[in-house]
Write an enzyme that holds these catalytic residues in place. Structure first.
Site, short mmCIF file in Angstrom:
data_model
loop_
_atom_site.label_atom_id
_atom_site.label_comp_id
_atom_site.label_asym_id
_atom_site.label_seq_id
_atom_site.Cartn_x
_atom_site.Cartn_y
_atom_site.Cartn_z
N GLY A 36 0.79 -1.24 0.10
CA GLY A 36 -0.10 0.05 -0.14
C GLY A 36 0.79 1.18 -0.04
N GLY A 37 0.09 2.41 0.34
CA GLY A 37 0.99 3.59 0.44
C GLY A 37 2.04 3.85 1.41
N VAL A 94 2.89 -5.94 2.79
CA VAL A 94 2.67 -7.23 3.61
C VAL A 94 2.99 -8.52 3.07
CG1 VAL A 94 0.38 -8.67 4.17
CG2 VAL A 94 0.23 -6.05 4.01
N LYS A 104 2.99 -7.62 8.18
CA LYS A 104 2.85 -6.13 7.70
C LYS A 104 3.81 -5.20 8.25
CE LYS A 104 -0.74 -2.59 7.13
NZ LYS A 104 -2.22 -2.32 7.04
N ASP A 141 -13.37 2.87 8.10
CA ASP A 141 -13.13 2.49 6.67
C ASP A 141 -13.59 1.27 6.21
OD1 ASP A 141 -9.90 2.20 4.92
OD2 ASP A 141 -11.88 3.30 4.12
#
Length: 676
Positions: free
Chosen positions: A392-393, A397, A412, A506
């Site tokens: 991700g940003g 992972v 992670k 979220d």
């Protein structure tokens, strides 16, 4: 030990002087190449960070302007405003005295009262009604009644008189209508067309809002480091927002103590000789605006002197439809702090000529150590990293396993170089809060720690399955029973989180997985608690209170878009309803060409019924439950996730989704589950 290594280095230099000379030349060349590459990368990174901040600032400003334009459009369409405008126009046809009397009397008062009744909490410090001939038909200040605008001022209202709602940058009232002075401070202006029953534009409603309140607050709230500033400026080179460095301007004699910088502080270079010269950033912004085609954004990464006398770098964007620009600047020292350290290191290397040979040996040893570190990097705490499965940003992972137990695990790891203190704090918070949750439909956290390089990581159960986003995108919408089963799992997870005072914030299809675990198929797992809000700790700093709105707009509750820090448990229930709609219809309830259009629909447009968009029949009870969750007002939604879970339990009794059905689906789609 150090002396021993120095002796060996000296012997090596005496025996192989030519090799050492070649090596030193090679090291010098490589060092220069590395320095050039690192410097270029750091400069590009600083520019990219500033451009990202400017883009976020522009989005926030555009969103705010869009909201205010819609408000003034709504006021201008109100029958009370239209009726008062027509009465004032009739009076104006009888002459200036009749117009002045009507404007200062009941007709003008009715229009002002109508605006005050409509605006609720919105500001309308100045109110003008401008006729097509340029006369002031009504005003909050009766002294302006029947005032005839100059041609130049009249032209500013041409868009509104032609049917277009127009935003105008900060000006004093005298700059707007030719009277009023600057006693009441600067204002931002929005004018909208007023139409009669036939739809013809009969006047322009002009609203002035205090420029030092919400508009300036958009920039004051921006986080630009310890020395940075985000501000707005007009085509005259004047500040439109309050300066973060007003004290410095007072010390320089630019402002008086207590005086605002808005519309008083020119963006001039204080080091320029002779006539005032604009700062380099302002000069480029104004020149780009006049270029053909216009250049509406740019950056200045070579340090320059800004208006308060500091050396900075910055970026700019010109918001052409609104007639002003925004700039983000940060001090040279802060922007290039890593570069300064690198420069000092290379200067030291050049000065210590006598220790170059020793430095060469140390460099070789460090290369060997780096190789060892690369090998050690395959281990994180008690876990062996097998392969990267996602990125991700701010984090990666990996599929991993415990070194002793060989238990499949997901690890992670956060990227230190791509994040900030805020992101690190959010990562720590995600682990801390997620570890408190024990519900079987919530991803389980096993362990937490730091890598040898200081990168935070946590280990969680490895889930073999597909996200709801993947299932719908690859295989189409779900049948009602399976959708209800998935929603029941999410509601169960949220019920525990809400009972502990935690709001997920979220919930979306990409953050929910259907897995095969322990002989069970379609086990629901809620992921990613990175945006969790702890409602039990009101004094804890909310890490998401920034200009940007964190989360996924298509699944955000209206109150979260309007006030990002206002989320409560019912905001999660809205997202749950949006996920339910997506599972049945194959798309989110709302869509748009831009985030602004999408946000407008979420806030203002009633949610469609899932049954109207679903490809298969939807039970009325499920359709009604999703509609209640998607209610605009949080008070109209179910009271709790437990209530939603109970409703779904009743639905699943009447129309169950069995493990046999789930197993058949996974086999039919050739998706292999993990060994149980």
């Amino acid at each position: 030990m150090a002396a021993d290594w120095l002796t060996r280095a000296g012997i090596l230099a005496r025996r192989h002087p030519a090799a050492i000379a070649v090596s030193l030349a090679l090291v010098s060349s490589v060092s220069a190449w590395v320095y050039s590459g690192v410097r270029s990368a750091l400069v590009e990174l600083a520019g990219a960070n500033l451009q990202s901040l400017a883009a976020s600032e522009a989005l926030a400003v555009e969103t705010w302007i869009g909201e205010k334009r819609l408000n003034v459009q709504r006021w201008a369409r109100d029958p009370r405003v239209t009726e008062a405008a027509e009465r004032l126009l009739d009076a104006g046809r009888s002459g200036g005295d009749a117009l002045r009397e009507a404007c200062a009397g009941a007709s003008g008062a009715r229009l002002v009262q109508a605006i005050d009744a409509l605006r609720l909490e919105d500001a309308a410090a100045s109110i003008h009604l401008i006729g097509g001939d340029g006369r002031v038909l009504a005003a909050r200040d009766a002294a302006k009644c029947a005032l005839q605008l100059t041609p130049a001022l009249h032209r500013a209202f041409a868009p509104a008189l032609q049917g277009e709602t127009q935003f105008a940058v900060t000006r004093y009232e005298a700059d707007r209508v030719g009277a009023g002075g600057n006693v009441d401070g600067p204002r931002i202006w929005i004018s909208a067309p007023v139409r009669n029953e036939a739809g013809d534009v009969i006047a322009a409603l002009d609203i002035g809002k205090p420029g030092d309140e919400r508009f300036a607050g958009l920039f004051a709230a921006a986080s630009v480091g310890a020395s940075g500033e985000s501000y707005a400026f007009d085509d005259r080179g004047l500040l439109l927002t309050e300066s973060r460095f007003r004290d410095a301007l007072v010390e320089r004699g630019e402002l008086r103590a207590g005086e605002s910088a808005v519309l008083r502080q020119p963006l001039n270079d204080p080091d320029a000789d002779g006539e005032p010269q604009p700062t380099r950033l302002l000069a480029l912004a104004l020149a780009g605006r006049e270029a053909v085609p216009p250049r509406l954004q740019g950056e200045v990464l070579q340090p320059y002197t800004t208006y308060y006398g500091e050396r900075v770098v910055g970026v700019w964007r010109w918001l052409a439809p609104h007639g002003f620009g925004i700039a983000v600047e940060v001090s040279e020292a802060e922007a290039f702090a890593p570069l300064r350290r690198i420069e000092l290191a290379f200067l030291g290397l050049g000065a210590l000529v006598g220790a170059v040979a020793f430095g060469f040996v140390v460099a070789l040893l460090r290369m060997q150590r780096m190789a060892e570190q690369v090998e050690a990097a395959q281990r994180v705490g008690n876990y062996e990293l097998m392969e990267q499965v996602g990125q991700g940003g701010m984090a990666r992972v990996y599929r991993a396993q415990h070194r002793l137990l060989k238990r499949p695990t997901a690890v992670k790891i956060i990227e230190l170089a791509m994040t900030s203190d805020e992101m690190l704090a959010r990562f720590d918070r995600e682990v801390r809060l997620a570890s408190q949750l024990m519900h079987p439909n919530t991803v389980e956290v096993f362990d937490y720690g730091r890598t040898p390089e200081g990168q935070p990581f946590y280990a969680m159960e490895f889930l073999d399955g597909l996200t709801l986003q993947q299932i719908v995108e690859q295989h189409g919408p779900l049948p009602a029973a399976r959708a209800a089963h998935a929603l029941r799992g999410i509601a169960g997870s949220l019920s525990e989180a809400h009972a502990r005072g935690l709001v997920h914030r979220d919930i979306k299809p990409a953050n929910v997985m259907l897995c095969r675990r322990g002989g069970e198929d379609d086990v629901v797992k809620v992921l990613d608690f990175g945006l969790v809000k702890d409602t039990r700790s009101p004094h804890t700093r909310d890490l998401t209170r920034a200009l940007r709105v964190l989360g996924t707009p298509a699944y955000m509750a209206p109150e979260r878009i309007e006030q990002p820090d206002s989320a409560d448990t019912r905001s999660d229930l809205y997202a749950l309803g949006a996920v339910g709609y997506f599972l049945l219809a194959g798309k989110a309830p709302f869509g748009g060409d831009s985030e602004l259009a999408l946000a407008f629909q979420v806030v203002h447009t009633p949610a469609p019924r899932a049954s109207a968009a679903a490809v298969a029949p939807v039970p009325a009870a499920l359709d009604e439950l999703i509609a209640r969750c998607l209610a605009k007002s949080a008070d109209d939604r179910p009271a709790s996730a437990g209530e939603v879970a109970a409703d779904l339990d009743r639905l699943l009794v009447a129309q169950p989704w069995t493990n046999e059905q789930a197993t058949a689906w996974w086999k039919a789609h050739a998706v292999a589950g993990p060994a149980s």
